[in-house]
Design a protein around this motif. Structure first.
Motif, mmCIF file in Angstrom:
data_model
loop_
_atom_site.group_PDB
_atom_site.id
_atom_site.type_symbol
_atom_site.label_atom_id
_atom_site.label_comp_id
_atom_site.label_asym_id
_atom_site.label_seq_id
_atom_site.Cartn_x
_atom_site.Cartn_y
_atom_site.Cartn_z
ATOM 1 N N ALA A 35 -7.198 0.302 1.454
ATOM 2 C CA ALA A 35 -5.946 0.762 2.054
ATOM 3 C C ALA A 35 -6.188 1.995 2.936
ATOM 4 C CB ALA A 35 -4.938 1.083 0.959
ATOM 5 N N TYR B 194 -6.002 -2.054 4.762
ATOM 6 C CA TYR B 194 -5.535 -3.307 4.147
ATOM 7 C C TYR B 194 -4.122 -3.705 4.565
ATOM 8 C CZ TYR B 194 -3.551 -5.961 0.187
ATOM 9 O OH TYR B 194 -2.890 -6.865 -0.604
ATOM 10 N N GLU B 195 -3.239 -2.690 4.746
ATOM 11 C CA GLU B 195 -1.834 -2.991 5.014
ATOM 12 C C GLU B 195 -1.559 -3.340 6.474
ATOM 13 O OE1 GLU B 195 -3.417 -0.142 4.093
ATOM 14 O OE2 GLU B 195 -1.900 1.425 3.792
ATOM 15 N N GLN C 96 2.349 -4.587 6.916
ATOM 16 C CA GLN C 96 3.381 -4.411 5.890
ATOM 17 C C GLN C 96 4.560 -3.573 6.381
ATOM 18 O OE1 GLN C 96 1.251 -2.949 2.407
ATOM 19 N NE2 GLN C 96 0.856 -5.037 1.714
ATOM 20 N N MET D 163 -4.853 4.884 3.160
ATOM 21 C CA MET D 163 -4.898 6.171 2.468
ATOM 22 C C MET D 163 -6.323 6.515 2.016
ATOM 23 S SD MET D 163 -2.783 8.567 1.492
ATOM 24 C CE MET D 163 -1.161 8.334 0.801
ATOM 25 N N ALA E 237 0.836 -1.205 0.000
ATOM 26 C CA ALA E 237 0.000 0.000 0.000
ATOM 27 C C ALA E 237 0.873 1.259 0.000
ATOM 28 C CB ALA E 237 -0.927 -0.014 1.207
ATOM 29 N N THR E 238 0.302 2.343 -0.527
ATOM 30 C CA THR E 238 1.008 3.616 -0.681
ATOM 31 C C THR E 238 1.650 4.086 0.628
ATOM 32 O OG1 THR E 238 -0.495 4.236 -2.461
ATOM 33 C CG2 THR E 238 0.697 6.026 -1.392
ATOM 34 N N MET E 239 0.951 3.909 1.744
ATOM 35 C CA MET E 239 1.438 4.363 3.052
ATOM 36 C C MET E 239 2.784 3.717 3.404
ATOM 37 S SD MET E 239 0.381 6.314 5.557
ATOM 38 C CE MET E 239 -1.230 6.403 6.299
ATOM 39 N N VAL E 240 2.954 2.483 3.003
ATOM 40 C CA VAL E 240 4.192 1.753 3.301
ATOM 41 C C VAL E 240 5.194 1.894 2.147
ATOM 42 C CG1 VAL E 240 5.145 -0.564 3.709
ATOM 43 C CG2 VAL E 240 2.982 0.111 4.790
ATOM 44 N N GLY F 213 -0.166 0.358 8.277
ATOM 45 C CA GLY F 213 0.919 1.006 7.531
ATOM 46 C C GLY F 213 1.581 2.123 8.295
ATOM 47 N N GLN G 246 4.629 8.550 8.773
ATOM 48 C CA GLN G 246 3.355 7.862 8.547
ATOM 49 C C GLN G 246 2.287 8.365 9.519
ATOM 50 O OE1 GLN G 246 5.333 4.117 8.735
ATOM 51 N NE2 GLN G 246 5.163 3.714 6.527
#
Lengths: 368, 368
Positions: free
Chosen positions: B198, B188-189, B331, B200, A198-201, B220, B226
């Protein structure tokens, strides 16, 4: 939303807008962002030349770019006809039967359909690049892997930056080593080809992996708050694709598809190999469900799958067969609930970004 | 990292730390965050009481909370033995054969294993709550659905806030309507039970769905950057779980598991039903691969799967069978690369948050 990258390009906002529609790309550049025209659907180089010509006259003198899809590795069969010959009969039958089940009419005699995403065949991509470099594009992005060395060199000679999309730190590192000037960190929630992270990670991971090469955050970004989040994660800019699909300038030929996009929630997309053979996020439809069904022969690898389904997708779009009608789009489809101009979207992005920054600053000040 | 929520709770940072380890939860509260002890692994109420007693003496007078797993709907069979009887023989055989393939030894005579995540049986969760409400907890979180009305009322009478985890706006709205004071938007992450959306995209969607109920962003998040991103998305705080697993205070009994966590990249997790019967993100191992294999009978629904695998997981952990050894983790495991104290993690979170805010502010100032 100014960063050293936006200053380098002479644009107001570090907001890159990817779109298959020239009118949208031009409007993004006019609105202070950086419009990137997706070239993958252009089969005829003449058509791409005509559209780039048009853009040149409609960006108000602001810079723009082009996105091509060029695999670094050559396919074994080089031409479209040779690749077509590799498609198994069972897969062709499955496509025919699925279309028949939903009563999708045939195309008129002599019409091969406009929807052919064959731009990733190297011969097609190279013909596109010849056209691209006839125009003063400031950015060439490659949506699939690192561009070949000669293309990077040609772009640099042309005065264009080279960007490449990455779904993992490993891919991003490869792009940076190949000489790319920009890496687009494309998260799981993005429309189109995506990985699992995912974008956050993914964003901070890629920022760290390729520093000092600047990174654009992509995936899940359709509001100013999400832009602020992407920039907080270390990106020098953001890359937005889905949000433009329902703009006035997109003029999606299909009213039925626009209606589906406006109605869809964030849970109505699926990451499926049915479109191109590689996992790509798209609207979940009866078509993607059919390919996910145990009775399906399963999608073929790229580039076979894209060729297999090209005519089918043209028919579905031409006759607006609602159940089957889809498009690549990210999870932010849930917030696309009205048709607006690109300029109106930009105003909202800017306002949302400023709101988010004020909010964050209050959280710091309270601590003082 | 101060918000109205942190001020309401009298804590320095709006950083909520979920952990199954009392020493970690206490250290989080001492470091200025809000420690939340996961109760799901406690079978014996006496053990939970002992650990809460201990925490009471080790949070430095700062508030803390407890996380239980209580499905809103009752299972048909109410006791653990009745549920056990519903497990098919083929599934028991698959577990036996998989353990045998990796040479996992039996537990010693009389030892049923410590790893029993049966806390989601209502009788177990209610016994846990009786213990919880004997202590001055300031937050009761429910990791699975909205808590029953009487539990919410009891918590409020007790002076505790009620939080519930949500993976979609629909679930979040249900929590708000049920009277929850806080919604944790779990993307999701994230490690543990997650949906498909996710962080975001999920965070702003839930913020909008439940306003003015405050939202914590989860999934995330393991760095100050973050955290800044989560707060930019509209959250009033953040909820971190994975990052604590490799802290000194966690003292994971298994050195092999710690080593696996430190070595894992962001792509080394999988969202699998093998642990509890519902999709939960965890380290990808030969055990999750076995359940994903076509030869697997497929995970059972919750709560059967958790009971089915409980003893197996105890054996895998006890004998540190490396290939099979796993844990729920998000993640962000990719950035967990050293063992540090909770206080050191907090220092880094704070510094990263401030760095991200300074960075964003520069992007605004350039525009002035």
């Amino acid at each position: 939303m100014r960063t050293s990258l936006s200053e380098q390009l002479g644009i107001e906002h570090a907001v890159f807008g990817f779109t298959p529609f020239p009118a949208v790309a031009a409007a993004i550049s006019r609105a202070g962002g950086f419009g990137v025209l997706g070239a993958v659907r252009y089969r005829a180089p003449g058509r791409l030349a005509r559209d780039l010509e048009w853009m040149q006259g409609h960006t108000g003198g602001m810079p723009y770019g082009v996105d091509v899809v060029m695999p670094a590795r050559r396919a074994e069969a080089a031409t479209e006809d040779e690749v077509e010959a590799l498609i198994p009969a069972a897969h062709r039958r499955f496509v025919r039967e699925t279309l028949a089940r939903y009563g999708v009419p045939e195309l008129p005699e002599g019409d091969r359909g406009s929807w052919r995403i064959t731009g990733w065949l190297e011969e097609v991509a190279r013909a596109q690049l010849d056209v691209v470099f006839d125009h003063p594009v400031r950015l060439v992005a490659n949506a699939l892997g690192s561009p070949p060395a000669d293309v990077i060199e040609r772009a640099h000679t042309h005065g264009a930056l080279v960007a490449a999309l990455a779904g993992s730190a490993r891919h991003a590192r490869r792009h940076a080593e190949a000489g790319c000037d920009l890496v687009v960190a494309q998260g799981y929630e993005a429309g189109g080809h995506t990985g699992e992270i995912a974008t956050m990670v993914l964003t901070p991971e890629i920022v760290q992996a390729v520093a000092p090469v600047p990174v654009l955050a992509a995936g899940g970004i359709g509001s100013g708050e999400q832009i602020a989040a992407g920039l907080a994660l270390g990106a020098e800019g953001v890359w937005l694709g889905s949000i433009w699909l329902t703009t006035e300038e997109a003029g999606l030929r299909s009213a039925a598809l626009t209606a589906k996009l406006l109605a869809a929630g964030s849970g109505d997309t699926v990451r499926s190999r049915a479109l191109t053979g590689k996992p790509a996020r798209q609207l979940r439809t009866a078509w993607t469900d059919a390919w996910d069904d145990p009775a399906s022969p399963g999608p073929l690898p790229m580039p076979l799958q894209g060729l297999l389904v090209a005519e089918a997708l043209s028919r579905i779009q031409r006759y607006e067969v609602t159940e089957l009608l889809g498009t690549p789009v990210g999870q932010i489809v849930g917030r696309m609930d009205s048709v607006r101009s690109v300029a109106a979207v930009f105003d909202e992005l800017t306002a949302g970004f400023e709101r988010a920054v004020r909010r964050i600053n209050r959280m710091v000040e309270r601590g003082c």
